[in-house]
Write a protein that holds these residues in place. Structure first.
Motif, PDB file in Angstrom:
ATOM      1  N   UNK A  70       1.884  38.856  47.360  1.00 19.81           N
ATOM      2  CA  UNK A  70       2.659  40.045  47.010  1.00 19.81           C
ATOM      3  C   UNK A  70       3.972  40.072  47.777  1.00 19.81           C
ATOM      4  N   UNK A  71       3.921  39.718  49.062  1.00 20.97           N
ATOM      5  CA  UNK A  71       5.152  39.665  49.869  1.00 20.97           C
ATOM      6  C   UNK A  71       6.117  38.636  49.286  1.00 20.97           C
ATOM      7  N   UNK A  72       5.595  37.467  48.899  1.00 20.71           N
ATOM      8  CA  UNK A  72       6.441  36.424  48.318  1.00 20.71           C
ATOM      9  C   UNK A  72       7.097  36.865  47.023  1.00 20.71           C
ATOM     10  N   UNK A  73       6.335  37.535  46.169  1.00 17.00           N
ATOM     11  CA  UNK A  73       6.889  38.031  44.905  1.00 17.00           C
ATOM     12  C   UNK A  73       8.012  39.018  45.167  1.00 17.00           C
ATOM     13  N   UNK A  74       7.794  39.953  46.095  1.00 17.32           N
ATOM     14  CA  UNK A  74       8.776  40.992  46.360  1.00 17.32           C
ATOM     15  C   UNK A  74      10.042  40.405  46.970  1.00 17.32           C
ATOM     16  N   UNK A  75       9.893  39.467  47.903  1.00 14.60           N
ATOM     17  CA  UNK A  75      11.061  38.819  48.512  1.00 14.60           C
ATOM     18  C   UNK A  75      11.840  38.046  47.461  1.00 14.60           C
ATOM     19  N   UNK A  76      11.136  37.378  46.562  1.00 13.38           N
ATOM     20  CA  UNK A  76      11.808  36.614  45.517  1.00 13.38           C
ATOM     21  C   UNK A  76      12.599  37.533  44.585  1.00 13.38           C
ATOM     22  N   UNK A  77      12.030  38.679  44.231  1.00 14.36           N
ATOM     23  CA  UNK A  77      12.722  39.585  43.326  1.00 14.36           C
ATOM     24  C   UNK A  77      13.879  40.308  43.980  1.00 14.36           C
ATOM     25  N   UNK A  78      13.741  40.622  45.269  1.00 14.87           N
ATOM     26  CA  UNK A  78      14.796  41.331  45.980  1.00 14.87           C
ATOM     27  C   UNK A  78      14.256  42.585  46.634  1.00 14.87           C
ATOM     28  N   UNK A  79      14.410  42.673  47.945  1.00 11.56           N
ATOM     29  CA  UNK A  79      13.954  43.852  48.660  1.00 11.56           C
ATOM     30  C   UNK A  79      14.866  45.027  48.316  1.00 11.56           C
ATOM     31  N   UNK A  80      14.284  46.104  47.834  1.00 15.65           N
ATOM     32  CA  UNK A  80      15.076  47.262  47.441  1.00 15.65           C
ATOM     33  C   UNK A  80      15.451  47.241  45.980  1.00 15.65           C
ATOM     34  N   UNK A  81      14.768  46.451  45.150  1.00 14.39           N
ATOM     35  CA  UNK A  81      15.047  46.403  43.714  1.00 14.39           C
ATOM     36  C   UNK A  81      13.731  46.443  42.945  1.00 14.39           C
ATOM     37  N   UNK A  82      13.476  47.539  42.253  1.00 13.15           N
ATOM     38  CA  UNK A  82      12.271  47.645  41.429  1.00 13.15           C
ATOM     39  C   UNK A  82      12.359  46.694  40.240  1.00 13.15           C
ATOM     40  N   UNK A  83      13.558  46.545  39.692  1.00 14.81           N
ATOM     41  CA  UNK A  83      13.751  45.599  38.587  1.00 14.81           C
ATOM     42  C   UNK A  83      13.398  44.185  39.029  1.00 14.81           C
ATOM     43  N   UNK A  84      13.885  43.804  40.224  1.00 17.35           N
ATOM     44  CA  UNK A  84      13.583  42.470  40.735  1.00 17.35           C
ATOM     45  C   UNK A  84      12.104  42.260  40.963  1.00 17.35           C
ATOM     46  N   UNK A  85      11.400  43.304  41.457  1.00 19.58           N
ATOM     47  CA  UNK A  85       9.959  43.195  41.684  1.00 19.58           C
ATOM     48  C   UNK A  85       9.213  42.954  40.376  1.00 19.58           C
ATOM     49  N   UNK A  86       9.583  43.702  39.329  1.00 20.35           N
ATOM     50  CA  UNK A  86       8.907  43.564  38.041  1.00 20.35           C
ATOM     51  C   UNK A  86       9.158  42.186  37.430  1.00 20.35           C
ATOM     52  N   UNK A  87      10.414  41.744  37.464  1.00 15.66           N
ATOM     53  CA  UNK A  87      10.750  40.439  36.878  1.00 15.66           C
ATOM     54  C   UNK A  87      10.085  39.314  37.669  1.00 15.66           C
TER      55      UNK A  87
END
Length: 365
Positions: free
Chosen positions: A256-273
């Motif tokens: 989960x940490x890896x996914x969130x870092x990859x999408x961008x910390x502070x971006x819900x759009x990045x987390x979803x993508x």
């Protein structure tokens, strides 16, 4: 005017999205449906971690424990009495759960509230710590939860886990929960509470000096995050139909940490993508873990190679996109309309000419 237009566009997008989900639910095979459901579950995991760390600045590693609580609550409340009796053959289940069976929607809500309650109780002492110490403490609490699941035989069936869980999770439930989670967290971070959380993330001392109640806002972030993690855990249990404590090892939190870092910390759009890309990418790489042939050359399968490749991909993102794929940017209808109309390109072109024009004017003067 723009607000009304954006609201109508959002409602239209949701209607179209659910139309696509209906087509997928009716025409795709079970394998593809499971991948799409997992995309939604990991989306909830990622956006909730982003609320705690990306927006509030609290590095928590307790996601696996909260997900386990939600999963076991979802399983125990939806299993039929016959299935419970079949699972608990070594030691009988606690009496008040033996004949209890709850509809799916109340089960999701109960799973979320119980995870939020336990998450708040854990956060009460843990949030007195900061940085790495907070991460270690929450990771420890997550492992304590898992150990309890192993040893509470009459309640959780111990290490044998639970089997035959009804497969109630479908695209409507999973993506409906994901949309609700994104909507609630987005509204929260755009409110005064969200601005206070961002202030805590940027500088706790300055935020406290300005009158922000640090403890209250941190507890709020943990409670909201744990609630949706519990819901995602229940969705996960009713998707895979079999759970045991090993499913919720700390490696789940690291993913989960890896996914969130990859999408961008502070971006819900990045987390979803990033959550969707992660789920689909791992499935595409599944063949490399089994034996395959390249002409006459036989390549033996290497278990765990998918995670190695994902780790290398994450390292690449960290090196070349330090803020993640989206950084702190969010998708918006204004940006999309400006992009389609060419305003974004025109603005960038005009900005590119500003230094040149400024230099020429300085020379003339």
């Amino acid at each position: 005017m723009k607000i009304k237009r954006n609201t109508l566009l959002t409602l239209a997008a949701i209607v179209v999205f659910y139309g696509l989900l209906a087509i997928a639910q009716n025409f795709l095979n079970t394998y593809l449906l499971r991948i799409l459901n997992l995309c939604a579950v990991y989306t909830i995991f990622a956006v909730t971690f982003n609320l705690i760390f990306g927006y509030t600045g609290q590095f928590s590693l307790g996601h696996a424990g909260f997900a386990a609580i939600g999963a076991y609550v979802g399983a125990l409340l939806t299993l039929s009495p016959v299935q419970k009796q079949a699972n608990f053959f070594l030691q009988p289940i606690v009496p008040f759960l033996a004949n209890l069976q709850v509809p799916y929607l109340p089960t999701l809500i109960i799973a979320g509230f119980l995870a939020a309650l336990i998450g708040s109780l854990i956060a009460w002492p843990a949030l007195r710590l900061r940085g790495d110490y907070l991460a270690i403490a929450t990771l420890g609490f997550s492992e304590i939860i898992r150990i309890f699941l192993v040893n509470l035989q009459p309640l959780t069936n111990g290490a044998m886990g639970l089997k035959g869980i009804p497969d109630y999770t479908n695209l409507y439930w999973s993506w409906g929960a994901a949309i609700v989670a994104i909507f609630v967290i987005k509204r929260l971070i755009d409110s005064s509470y969200g601005r206070a959380m961002k202030a805590i993330r940027d500088d706790e001392v300055a935020a406290e000096a300005l009158g922000v109640d640090l403890f209250k806002h941190k507890i709020m972030a943990f409670a909201v995050s744990a609630f949706f993690i519990g819901v995602a855990g229940a969705l996960f249990a009713n998707l895979i139909s079999t759970i045991d404590p090993k499913v919720f090892l700390f490696t789940l939190t690291y993913q989960i940490v890896g996914i969130t870092v990859m999408g961008g910390m502070g971006s819900l759009t990045g987390s979803a993508v990033a959550a969707c890309l992660y789920t689909i990418f791992l499935e595409l790489l599944r063949p490399i873990e089994s034996q395959f042939n390249i002409g006459a050359l036989v390549i033996p399968g290497i278990p765990g190679m998918r995670m190695v490749i994902f780790s290398l991909l994450l390292l690449f993102v960290i090196l070349f996109y330090r803020k993640g794929l989206f950084g702190q940017n969010e998708f918006s209808w204004d940006w999309l309309i400006d992009f389609l109309s060419g305003k974004t390109r025109k603005l960038k072109a005009s900005q590119a000419t500003l230094p040149k024009n400024g230099t020429e004017q300085e020379k003339k003067s």
